[in-house]
Write a protein that holds these residues in place. Structure first.
Motif, short mmCIF file in Angstrom:
data_model
loop_
_atom_site.label_atom_id
_atom_site.label_comp_id
_atom_site.label_asym_id
_atom_site.label_seq_id
_atom_site.Cartn_x
_atom_site.Cartn_y
_atom_site.Cartn_z
N ARG A 175 0.66 -1.22 0.31
CA ARG A 175 -0.10 0.32 -0.06
C ARG A 175 0.97 1.20 0.29
O ARG A 175 0.46 2.46 -0.72
CB ARG A 175 -1.08 -0.14 1.09
N ASN A 176 2.06 1.04 1.01
CA ASN A 176 2.42 2.63 1.13
C ASN A 176 3.25 2.46 -0.44
O ASN A 176 4.05 3.80 -1.36
CB ASN A 176 3.84 2.52 1.97
N VAL A 177 4.45 1.77 -1.20
CA VAL A 177 4.72 1.65 -2.34
C VAL A 177 3.78 2.35 -3.74
O VAL A 177 3.85 3.34 -3.98
CB VAL A 177 5.28 0.90 -3.09
N SER A 178 2.18 1.65 -3.02
CA SER A 178 1.18 1.84 -4.59
C SER A 178 1.29 3.35 -4.27
O SER A 178 0.84 4.95 -4.57
CB SER A 178 0.32 1.83 -3.81
N GLN A 179 1.30 3.68 -2.69
CA GLN A 179 0.72 5.90 -2.24
C GLN A 179 2.07 6.80 -3.18
O GLN A 179 2.10 7.44 -3.43
CB GLN A 179 1.03 6.01 -1.15
N ILE A 180 3.36 5.90 -2.96
CA ILE A 180 4.08 6.96 -3.77
C ILE A 180 4.42 6.75 -5.43
O ILE A 180 4.13 7.98 -5.82
CB ILE A 180 5.99 6.22 -3.24
N ALA A 181 4.46 5.76 -6.00
CA ALA A 181 4.18 5.47 -7.64
C ALA A 181 2.19 7.08 -8.02
O ALA A 181 3.00 7.46 -8.81
CB ALA A 181 3.61 4.23 -7.85
N ALA A 182 0.94 6.81 -7.05
CA ALA A 182 0.36 7.65 -6.91
C ALA A 182 0.42 9.12 -6.94
O ALA A 182 0.40 10.10 -7.60
CB ALA A 182 -0.79 7.80 -6.38
N ARG A 183 1.72 9.40 -6.05
CA ARG A 183 1.50 10.21 -5.49
C ARG A 183 2.50 11.02 -7.25
O ARG A 183 2.67 12.19 -7.25
CB ARG A 183 2.37 10.71 -4.37
N THR A 184 3.48 9.90 -7.14
CA THR A 184 4.39 10.66 -8.32
C THR A 184 3.38 10.79 -9.50
O THR A 184 4.55 11.76 -10.54
CB THR A 184 5.67 9.28 -8.67
N ARG A 185 2.50 9.70 -9.68
CA ARG A 185 1.94 10.31 -10.94
C ARG A 185 0.93 11.93 -11.33
O ARG A 185 0.79 12.19 -12.10
CB ARG A 185 0.28 9.85 -11.10
N GLU A 186 0.78 12.18 -9.87
CA GLU A 186 0.59 13.49 -9.72
C GLU A 186 1.18 14.77 -10.18
O GLU A 186 1.02 15.88 -10.29
CB GLU A 186 -0.17 13.50 -8.07
N PHE A 187 2.35 14.48 -10.20
CA PHE A 187 3.63 15.20 -10.33
C PHE A 187 4.08 15.44 -11.85
O PHE A 187 4.03 16.41 -12.42
CB PHE A 187 4.83 15.33 -9.63
N LEU A 188 3.26 14.28 -12.63
CA LEU A 188 3.52 14.35 -13.88
C LEU A 188 2.35 14.18 -14.35
O LEU A 188 1.53 13.84 -14.24
CB LEU A 188 4.58 12.80 -14.19
N PRO A 189 2.86 15.18 -16.11
CA PRO A 189 1.84 14.41 -17.24
C PRO A 189 1.47 12.90 -17.55
O PRO A 189 2.62 12.49 -17.65
CB PRO A 189 2.55 15.25 -18.60
N ASN A 190 0.63 12.80 -18.37
CA ASN A 190 -0.09 11.74 -18.72
C ASN A 190 1.16 10.40 -19.31
O ASN A 190 1.09 9.64 -19.42
CB ASN A 190 -1.33 11.74 -19.09
N GLU A 191 2.04 11.54 -19.81
CA GLU A 191 2.94 10.49 -21.08
C GLU A 191 4.01 10.04 -20.51
O GLU A 191 4.77 9.05 -20.72
CB GLU A 191 3.44 11.69 -21.70
N TYR A 192 4.74 10.19 -19.03
CA TYR A 192 5.34 9.39 -18.07
C TYR A 192 4.57 8.52 -17.64
O TYR A 192 2.94 7.97 -16.94
CB TYR A 192 5.34 10.28 -16.91
N ILE A 193 5.13 6.95 -17.43
CA ILE A 193 4.52 5.58 -17.30
C ILE A 193 5.65 5.01 -16.00
O ILE A 193 6.58 5.65 -15.73
CB ILE A 193 5.35 4.88 -17.98
N VAL A 194 4.32 5.59 -15.09
CA VAL A 194 4.68 5.11 -13.52
C VAL A 194 4.45 3.77 -12.74
O VAL A 194 3.08 3.76 -12.85
CB VAL A 194 4.95 6.32 -12.69
N ASP A 195 5.45 2.96 -11.81
CA ASP A 195 4.96 1.74 -11.75
C ASP A 195 6.31 1.45 -10.48
O ASP A 195 6.87 2.21 -9.98
CB ASP A 195 5.20 0.54 -12.69
N SER A 196 5.02 0.10 -9.74
CA SER A 196 5.91 0.32 -8.36
C SER A 196 6.18 -1.85 -8.47
O SER A 196 5.14 -2.44 -9.12
CB SER A 196 4.96 0.83 -7.04
N ASP A 197 6.53 -2.08 -6.86
CA ASP A 197 6.49 -3.36 -7.54
C ASP A 197 7.48 -3.70 -5.98
O ASP A 197 8.33 -2.73 -5.33
CB ASP A 197 8.14 -3.96 -8.15
N VAL A 198 6.66 -5.00 -5.22
CA VAL A 198 7.33 -4.99 -4.13
C VAL A 198 7.66 -6.91 -3.85
O VAL A 198 6.74 -7.95 -4.98
CB VAL A 198 6.43 -5.57 -2.83
N ALA A 199 9.26 -6.37 -3.89
CA ALA A 199 9.78 -8.67 -4.07
C ALA A 199 10.77 -8.53 -2.90
O ALA A 199 11.30 -7.70 -2.02
CB ALA A 199 10.46 -8.03 -5.12
N ASP A 200 10.86 -10.24 -2.69
CA ASP A 200 11.63 -10.63 -1.44
C ASP A 200 13.01 -10.82 -2.30
O ASP A 200 13.76 -11.49 -3.16
CB ASP A 200 11.38 -11.67 -1.94
#
Length: 130
Positions: free
Chosen positions: A37-62
């Protein structure tokens, strides 16, 4: 001499260059959900700062050293930028990544992605006014 290094491994138990299973921190189910959830919040917040042409993604792994979080941005032109970090497992379950840190990472990623576009374009854009 190699037998006494931490990289030699335990014969028959841990391979050379690998960490023992007891040394790798594990997340509880609630911590894993909170981290995602925290990593998704970071990705969502990053999308707010950028235009739609930027692709933002997140991942959690071991990872080898335990859980790893990644947020990446692919600008429309230029090199991708990313932030990798290891969560604080001693934090309260509701705050694996602190709010201030989430906002700072989002702002930094957005600024870095915008800079990548600026560096890729350089003098290729004609100004509309002087």
């Amino acid at each position: 001499m190699n037998g006494n290094t931490p990289y030699a491994g335990l014969p028959g138990v841990t391979g050379a260059g690998q960490r023992a299973a007891a040394d790798v921190p594990e997340l509880s189910l609630e911590q894993k959900r909170t981290l995602q959830r925290n990593v998704s919040q970071i990705a969502a917040r990053t999308r707010e700062f950028l235009p739609n042409e930027y692709i933002v993604d997140s991942d959690v792994a071991d990872g080898v050293a335990g859980p790893q979080a990644l947020v990446a941005v692919q600008p429309p032109i230029g090199h991708p930028v990313s932030a990798n970090f290891t969560p604080n497992l001693e934090a309260a379950p509701e705050d694996v990544i602190e709010s201030d840190e989430r906002n700072e990472v989002a702002r930094g990623l957005a600024a870095s992605a915008a800079l990548q576009v600026k560096q890729a374009v350089k003098n290729g854009v004609t100004p509309t006014a002087r």
